[in-house]
Design a protein around this motif. Structure first.
Motif, mmCIF file in Angstrom:
data_model
loop_
_atom_site.group_PDB
_atom_site.id
_atom_site.type_symbol
_atom_site.label_atom_id
_atom_site.label_comp_id
_atom_site.label_asym_id
_atom_site.label_seq_id
_atom_site.Cartn_x
_atom_site.Cartn_y
_atom_site.Cartn_z
ATOM 1 N N HIS A 111 39.523 53.565 50.162
ATOM 2 C CA HIS A 111 40.570 52.948 49.345
ATOM 3 C C HIS A 111 41.884 53.712 49.480
ATOM 4 O O HIS A 111 42.641 53.863 48.506
ATOM 5 C CB HIS A 111 40.122 52.846 47.888
ATOM 6 C CG HIS A 111 38.956 51.939 47.696
ATOM 7 N ND1 HIS A 111 38.994 50.604 48.064
ATOM 8 C CD2 HIS A 111 37.707 52.167 47.222
ATOM 9 C CE1 HIS A 111 37.819 50.044 47.795
ATOM 10 N NE2 HIS A 111 37.025 50.974 47.298
ATOM 11 N N LEU A 158 47.656 50.152 38.396
ATOM 12 C CA LEU A 158 48.183 48.791 38.387
ATOM 13 C C LEU A 158 49.313 48.701 37.371
ATOM 14 O O LEU A 158 49.407 49.530 36.452
ATOM 15 C CB LEU A 158 47.084 47.784 38.054
ATOM 16 C CG LEU A 158 46.006 47.524 39.123
ATOM 17 C CD1 LEU A 158 44.997 48.669 39.181
ATOM 18 C CD2 LEU A 158 45.263 46.227 38.846
ATOM 19 N N PRO A 171 46.972 57.212 42.634
ATOM 20 C CA PRO A 171 46.299 56.363 43.625
ATOM 21 C C PRO A 171 45.714 57.158 44.790
ATOM 22 O O PRO A 171 44.878 56.635 45.530
ATOM 23 C CB PRO A 171 47.413 55.415 44.098
ATOM 24 C CG PRO A 171 48.683 56.123 43.775
ATOM 25 C CD PRO A 171 48.407 56.907 42.532
ATOM 26 N N PRO A 195 45.594 54.541 49.844
ATOM 27 C CA PRO A 195 46.833 53.792 49.600
ATOM 28 C C PRO A 195 47.617 53.615 50.896
ATOM 29 O O PRO A 195 47.620 54.504 51.756
ATOM 30 C CB PRO A 195 47.591 54.693 48.610
ATOM 31 C CG PRO A 195 46.522 55.522 47.966
ATOM 32 C CD PRO A 195 45.513 55.766 49.046
ATOM 33 N N PHE A 204 42.640 53.676 40.459
ATOM 34 C CA PHE A 204 43.472 52.535 40.837
ATOM 35 C C PHE A 204 44.591 52.449 39.798
ATOM 36 O O PHE A 204 44.320 52.433 38.590
ATOM 37 C CB PHE A 204 42.674 51.233 40.855
ATOM 38 C CG PHE A 204 41.593 51.181 41.900
ATOM 39 C CD1 PHE A 204 41.895 51.189 43.252
ATOM 40 C CD2 PHE A 204 40.251 51.127 41.526
ATOM 41 C CE1 PHE A 204 40.887 51.140 44.212
ATOM 42 C CE2 PHE A 204 39.243 51.079 42.473
ATOM 43 C CZ PHE A 204 39.557 51.075 43.814
ATOM 44 N N TYR A 229 40.760 48.552 51.853
ATOM 45 C CA TYR A 229 39.631 47.957 51.142
ATOM 46 C C TYR A 229 38.423 48.005 52.072
ATOM 47 O O TYR A 229 38.029 46.995 52.665
ATOM 48 C CB TYR A 229 39.974 46.523 50.720
ATOM 49 C CG TYR A 229 38.992 45.923 49.747
ATOM 50 C CD1 TYR A 229 38.982 46.304 48.409
ATOM 51 C CD2 TYR A 229 38.057 44.983 50.167
ATOM 52 C CE1 TYR A 229 38.081 45.762 47.510
ATOM 53 C CE2 TYR A 229 37.146 44.427 49.275
ATOM 54 C CZ TYR A 229 37.164 44.822 47.962
ATOM 55 O OH TYR A 229 36.257 44.282 47.060
ATOM 56 N N VAL A 274 46.211 48.708 49.378
ATOM 57 C CA VAL A 274 45.296 49.825 49.605
ATOM 58 C C VAL A 274 44.290 49.406 50.671
ATOM 59 O O VAL A 274 44.060 48.212 50.893
ATOM 60 C CB VAL A 274 44.544 50.233 48.317
ATOM 61 C CG1 VAL A 274 45.511 50.685 47.235
ATOM 62 C CG2 VAL A 274 43.656 49.097 47.798
ATOM 63 N N SER A 315 48.108 45.920 41.583
ATOM 64 C CA SER A 315 48.345 47.161 42.325
ATOM 65 C C SER A 315 49.713 47.150 42.994
ATOM 66 O O SER A 315 50.234 48.205 43.351
ATOM 67 C CB SER A 315 47.249 47.382 43.369
ATOM 68 O OG SER A 315 47.313 46.398 44.385
ATOM 69 N N GLN A 316 50.290 45.978 43.207
ATOM 70 C CA GLN A 316 51.624 45.785 43.765
ATOM 71 C C GLN A 316 51.697 46.212 45.232
ATOM 72 O O GLN A 316 52.032 45.418 46.102
ATOM 73 C CB GLN A 316 52.672 46.516 42.921
ATOM 74 C CG GLN A 316 52.724 46.012 41.480
ATOM 75 C CD GLN A 316 53.779 46.682 40.642
ATOM 76 O OE1 GLN A 316 54.118 47.847 40.840
ATOM 77 N NE2 GLN A 316 54.304 45.962 39.666
ATOM 78 N N LYS A 333 45.265 43.934 48.023
ATOM 79 C CA LYS A 333 45.910 44.232 46.753
ATOM 80 C C LYS A 333 44.915 43.879 45.646
ATOM 81 O O LYS A 333 44.067 42.994 45.815
ATOM 82 C CB LYS A 333 47.202 43.435 46.575
ATOM 83 C CG LYS A 333 48.322 43.858 47.530
ATOM 84 C CD LYS A 333 49.610 43.111 47.212
ATOM 85 C CE LYS A 333 50.744 43.569 48.112
ATOM 86 N NZ LYS A 333 52.036 42.906 47.747
ATOM 87 N N LEU A 334 45.036 44.559 44.510
ATOM 88 C CA LEU A 334 44.119 44.354 43.396
ATOM 89 C C LEU A 334 44.859 43.756 42.202
ATOM 90 O O LEU A 334 46.065 43.954 42.038
ATOM 91 C CB LEU A 334 43.486 45.684 42.964
ATOM 92 C CG LEU A 334 42.863 46.568 44.041
ATOM 93 C CD1 LEU A 334 42.291 47.828 43.414
ATOM 94 C CD2 LEU A 334 41.798 45.819 44.806
ATOM 95 N N SER A 335 44.122 43.037 41.379
ATOM 96 C CA SER A 335 44.678 42.551 40.119
ATOM 97 C C SER A 335 43.631 42.638 39.027
ATOM 98 O O SER A 335 42.428 42.687 39.295
ATOM 99 C CB SER A 335 45.191 41.108 40.248
ATOM 100 O OG SER A 335 44.113 40.199 40.367
#
Length: 363
Positions: free
Chosen positions: A324, A130, A317, A326, A128, A210, A208, A204-205, A216-218
Motif C-alpha cells: 500500500h 482520508l 500514509p 503511497p 490510511f 493496491y 496508493v 484518500s484523494q 484510491k480509497l473512500s
C-alpha cells in the motif's frame, strides 16, 4: 467497469527535478506552524489536522468473496482488523467549529503483516489517511507548498476575521454545490459545510499501491445511523466544539458503520498518478466495497484519549506495508514533511511517538 486495472510498477511514478528542494521547504513550513502553536500553548500540535473531533476504537471487516482484482494487500482475505481512528479538522491550530474546515480521518489497522515501508520497520500497523473531498486541493507539491504557506501565515492570528471569512466561503460553497460542483480550495480555507462528521464521506484523494494494482480509497456511511446524518447541518452557534459534542451524543446512543471502497486505476491518461487534484472518472469505474468499518457505541472523546492519540501517536500514509505504498508527488512530499513534523513534536513535547500494538484506549 471497463478495462483491466493498471498493474503497479515503480515506472508509474515520474519524479521531477527539484522535488527534494520543495519537500524540504514543505517540512520547514510545517516546522513554523508547529513552533508557532507550541509557543502559544506549550504543546506541539500537528502541523495540519491539529484539532480532533473523535478518537475511536473500531474494527474493520474485510468482505468475503472479493474478486481477485480487489482481494489485494490487507484486503487479500476475509479477516477482522482492530482499528484506531481519529477524526479531525484541517488547520494546524485549534479553532472553534464556527471556522468550518475540511475534515480528515486517520485509520490505523493493527496486526498487519507484510514487507514494511521504509521508516515504519518493526511495526505491525497500516495507516490510511482520508479527507472530505474527492481530490487533493493541490495538484503538485509546489501548489501544496503555496497553500500551506497561506495556512502558516494565518496560524494563531485574527480568529474573528477567520470566522467571518469562513461564513462567506460556506455561502459560496453552497452555491457551487447547488450547481453540481465542489471547490476544494474554498473548503480548505473555511468553506466546508457545517455537517455532521459521522455522515461524511472521506477519500484518500491521492493514489496508493493496491497490491498488484493502484487505487484510491473512500469511506462512505453504510449503517442507518450514519446515513441519517448525511448532509445534516450542525448548529455551531456559541459551540466551539460542536462537532465533537455531536459525535459524542450520537455514539453514546448507538454505533454505526462506514463502507470502505476502492477505485482501481484503469487508464493512466484519465486516472493520473502525479496530479493529486484530478478526480478519476467514476461513470464506468466506480468505488466497489471491500470492507466494513464498524464503530461501536463508546465515549468518542476524553482528555485521556486525546493525550494518547495526539501526543503519543501519529497517523501517516507512509506507516504501512509496501503493498500500500503511497504514490505520486504529493504523497512523496508528505513522506518528508510528516517525518520531520513527527520528530519535532516528539522533541518539543518530550514524548516519544510510537506505533500501538492494541486498540486499547482509556475511557
Amino acid at each position: 467497469m471497463t478495462g483491466a486495472p493498471v498493474p503497479y510498477s515503480p515506472e508509474v511514478e515520474t519524479i521531477e527535478p527539484g522535488e527534494q528542494a520543495v519537500q524540504q521547504e514543505l517540512a520547514e513550513t510545517f516546522r513554523k506552524i508547529i513552533e508557532t502553536t507550541y509557543a502559544d500553548s506549550g504543546l506541539a500540535l500537528r502541523g495540519v489536522h491539529a484539532k480532533n473531533h473523535a478518537l475511536l476504537q473500531c474494527e474493520l471487516d474485510v468482505i468475503d468473496g472479493l474478486p481477485a482484482e480487489l482481494a489485494q494487500g490487507v484486503f487479500g482475505s476475509p479477516r477482522t482488523y482492530p482499528v484506531l481512528i481519529r477524526i479531525s479538522a484541517g488547520a494546524g491550530d485549534i479553532l472553534p467549529d464556527s471556522i468550518s474546515l475540511l475534515r480528515g480521518i486517520g485509520i490505523k489497522l493493527i496486526g498487519v503483516e507484510g514487507d514494511r515501508l521504509a521508516g515504519s520497520e518493526g511495526a505491525s500497523t497500516q495507516d490510511f489517511l482520508l479527507a472530505s473531498g474527492k481530490a487533493f486541493p493541490s495538484s503538485d507539491p509546489r501548489k501544496f507548498l503555496a497553500n500551506l504557506k497561506l495556512l502558516a501565515a494565518t496560524t494563531d492570528k485574527v480568529e474573528g476575521l477567520k470566522k467571518a471569512v469562513s461564513a462567506v466561503f460556506r455561502t459560496v460553497e453552497k452555491g457551487v454545490n447547488a450547481m453540481g460542483g465542489e471547490s476544494q480550495t474554498l473548503e480548505q480555507l473555511g468553506g466546508h459545510p457545517n455537517t455532521h462528521p459521522l455522515g461524511e464521506s472521506f477519500f484518500s484523494q491521492a493514489p496508493v499501491r493496491y497490491g498488484a494494482y493502484i487505487a484510491k480509497l473512500s469511506l462512505v456511511p453504510r449503517s442507518a445511523t450514519f446515513k441519517a446524518l448525511e448532509g445534516k447541518d450542525v448548529d455551531i452557534a456559541g459551540r466551539p466544539d460542536a462537532l465533537r459534542e455531536e459525535i459524542a451524543q450520537t455514539l453514546a446512543a448507538a454505533g454505526g458503520e462506514w463502507e470502505l471502497r476502492v477505485q482501481l486505476c484503469r487508464d493512466l491518461a484519465t486516472d493520473p498518478i502525479e496530479d493529486a487534484s484530478a478526480q478519476w472518472p467514476e461513470e464506468e469505474n466506480p468505488y466497489p466495497p471491500v470492507a466494513v468499518l464498524r464503530v461501536p457505541s463508546q465515549p468518542s472523546w476524553t482528555l485521556r484519549r486525546a493525550r494518547m492519540l495526539d501526543e503519543e501517536m501519529s497517523f501517516n500514509p507512509w506507516h504501512g506495508i509496501e503493498e500500500h505504498r503511497p504514490l505520486g508527488a504529493v504523497m512523496r512530499a508528505r513522506k518528508v514533511a510528516y517525518a520531520a513534523s513527527v520528530d519535532l513534536r516528539s522533541r518539543l513535547n518530550g514524548c516519544p511517538i510510537h506505533e500501538p500494538a492494541t486498540t486499547d484506549l482509556p475511557a
